[in-house]
Write an enzyme that holds these catalytic residues in place. Structure first.
Site, PDB file in Angstrom:
ATOM      1  N   GLY A 145      -4.887  72.321  68.700  1.00  0.00           N
ATOM      2  CA  GLY A 145      -3.751  73.036  68.140  1.00  0.00           C
ATOM      3  C   GLY A 145      -2.861  72.082  67.360  1.00  0.00           C
ATOM      4  O   GLY A 145      -2.812  70.886  67.660  1.00  0.00           O
TER       5      GLY A 145
ATOM      6  N   GLN B 225       4.591  69.114  63.337  1.00  0.00           N
ATOM      7  CA  GLN B 225       3.912  67.833  63.544  1.00  0.00           C
ATOM      8  C   GLN B 225       3.499  67.168  62.244  1.00  0.00           C
ATOM      9  O   GLN B 225       3.206  65.979  62.229  1.00  0.00           O
ATOM     10  CB  GLN B 225       2.673  68.019  64.433  1.00  0.00           C
TER      11      GLN B 225
ATOM     12  N   CYS C  98      -1.686  65.765  73.121  1.00  0.00           N
ATOM     13  CA  CYS C  98      -0.950  66.135  71.920  1.00  0.00           C
ATOM     14  C   CYS C  98      -1.228  65.106  70.827  1.00  0.00           C
ATOM     15  O   CYS C  98      -1.180  63.905  71.083  1.00  0.00           O
ATOM     16  CB  CYS C  98       0.544  66.161  72.234  1.00  0.00           C
ATOM     17  N   LEU C  99      -1.537  65.582  69.629  1.00  0.00           N
ATOM     18  CA  LEU C  99      -1.828  64.652  68.534  1.00  0.00           C
ATOM     19  C   LEU C  99      -0.600  63.815  68.159  1.00  0.00           C
ATOM     20  O   LEU C  99      -0.740  62.771  67.527  1.00  0.00           O
ATOM     21  CB  LEU C  99      -2.340  65.417  67.305  1.00  0.00           C
TER      22      LEU C  99
ATOM     23  N   HIS D  86       2.566  75.224  74.330  1.00  0.00           N
ATOM     24  CA  HIS D  86       2.676  73.823  73.907  1.00  0.00           C
ATOM     25  C   HIS D  86       3.039  73.755  72.418  1.00  0.00           C
ATOM     26  O   HIS D  86       3.971  73.048  72.023  1.00  0.00           O
ATOM     27  CB  HIS D  86       1.349  73.102  74.179  1.00  0.00           C
ATOM     28  N   GLU D  87       2.303  74.512  71.589  1.00  0.00           N
ATOM     29  CA  GLU D  87       2.550  74.471  70.140  1.00  0.00           C
ATOM     30  C   GLU D  87       3.905  75.073  69.789  1.00  0.00           C
ATOM     31  O   GLU D  87       4.595  74.580  68.899  1.00  0.00           O
ATOM     32  CB  GLU D  87       1.430  75.195  69.385  1.00  0.00           C
TER      33      GLU D  87
ATOM     34  N   HIS E 195       6.725  72.717  70.008  1.00  0.00           N
ATOM     35  CA  HIS E 195       6.892  71.876  68.809  1.00  0.00           C
ATOM     36  C   HIS E 195       7.849  72.526  67.813  1.00  0.00           C
ATOM     37  O   HIS E 195       8.657  71.851  67.185  1.00  0.00           O
ATOM     38  CB  HIS E 195       5.548  71.640  68.106  1.00  0.00           C
TER      39      HIS E 195
HETATM   40 NI    NI Z   1       1.365  68.828  70.642  1.00  0.00          NI
END
Ligand code: NI
Length: 165
Positions: free
Chosen positions: A48, A53, A95-96, A137-138, A141
């Site tokens: 995701g 991000q 998480c990226l 989670h997304e 962000h």
């Molecule tokens: Ni993330």
């Protein structure tokens, strides 16, 4: 938005704390950004990616939870409602924007989700499985919130130090 190179912001970059604004134009540039995010997410082996991000502070999320990496999903202006606050699930999240760290996070697992697609059409479902976790989670962000906010300040500081190097 032309062939602009998208880059993933890493914690503790303060831009990750920006609250994203609602999308009101469902145009080609939204589609291009969504496609660019998806390509980057696949390249980085993520499941995701929120627009926040890549330093684009609009309410857009790309996701693919399939094994084969061939079921892309896009969520524009997503919203969720917690149906049962006492029903939770714990999952080891990555998480990226926090590369190299996984943390077990507990979240509500009974939610109702609504969103728009890239054309502006409205959808709503009761998500199950990994989607329930991943969308929360997304969506964090989009609010400028990160998974490290769920762990102890001590651990968070350790991650900050490692990633600041
Ligand atoms: Ni993330």
């Amino acid at each position: 938005m032309k062939d602009e190179k998208l880059k993933i912001l890493k914690f503790p970059d303060p831009r990750l704390r920006t609250v994203a604004v609602k999308v009101d134009k469902f145009d080609k540039s939204l589609e291009n950004l969504a496609k660019g995010m998806l390509a980057l997410m696949y390249k980085e082996n993520g499941i995701g990616l929120a627009a926040s991000q890549v330093d684009k502070h609009i309410r857009l999320i790309a996701m693919d939870l399939s094994e084969e990496r061939n079921e892309p999903m896009f969520f524009v202006n997503p919203e969720y409602k917690i149906v049962d606050n006492h029903s939770t699930d714990s999952y080891e999240e990555g998480c990226l924007s926090v590369p190299g760290f996984n943390e077990t996070i507990t979240r509500p697992d009974q939610i109702e989700l609504s969103w728009q697609d890239l054309k502006g059409n409205h959808h709503n479902i009761v998500p199950t499985g990994l989607l329930t976790i991943c969308i929360q989670h997304e969506m964090d962000h989009l609010e400028g919130k990160l998974m490290v906010d769920y762990i102890s300040p001590l651990k968070r500081d350790r991650i900050r130090k490692k990633l600041s190097k």
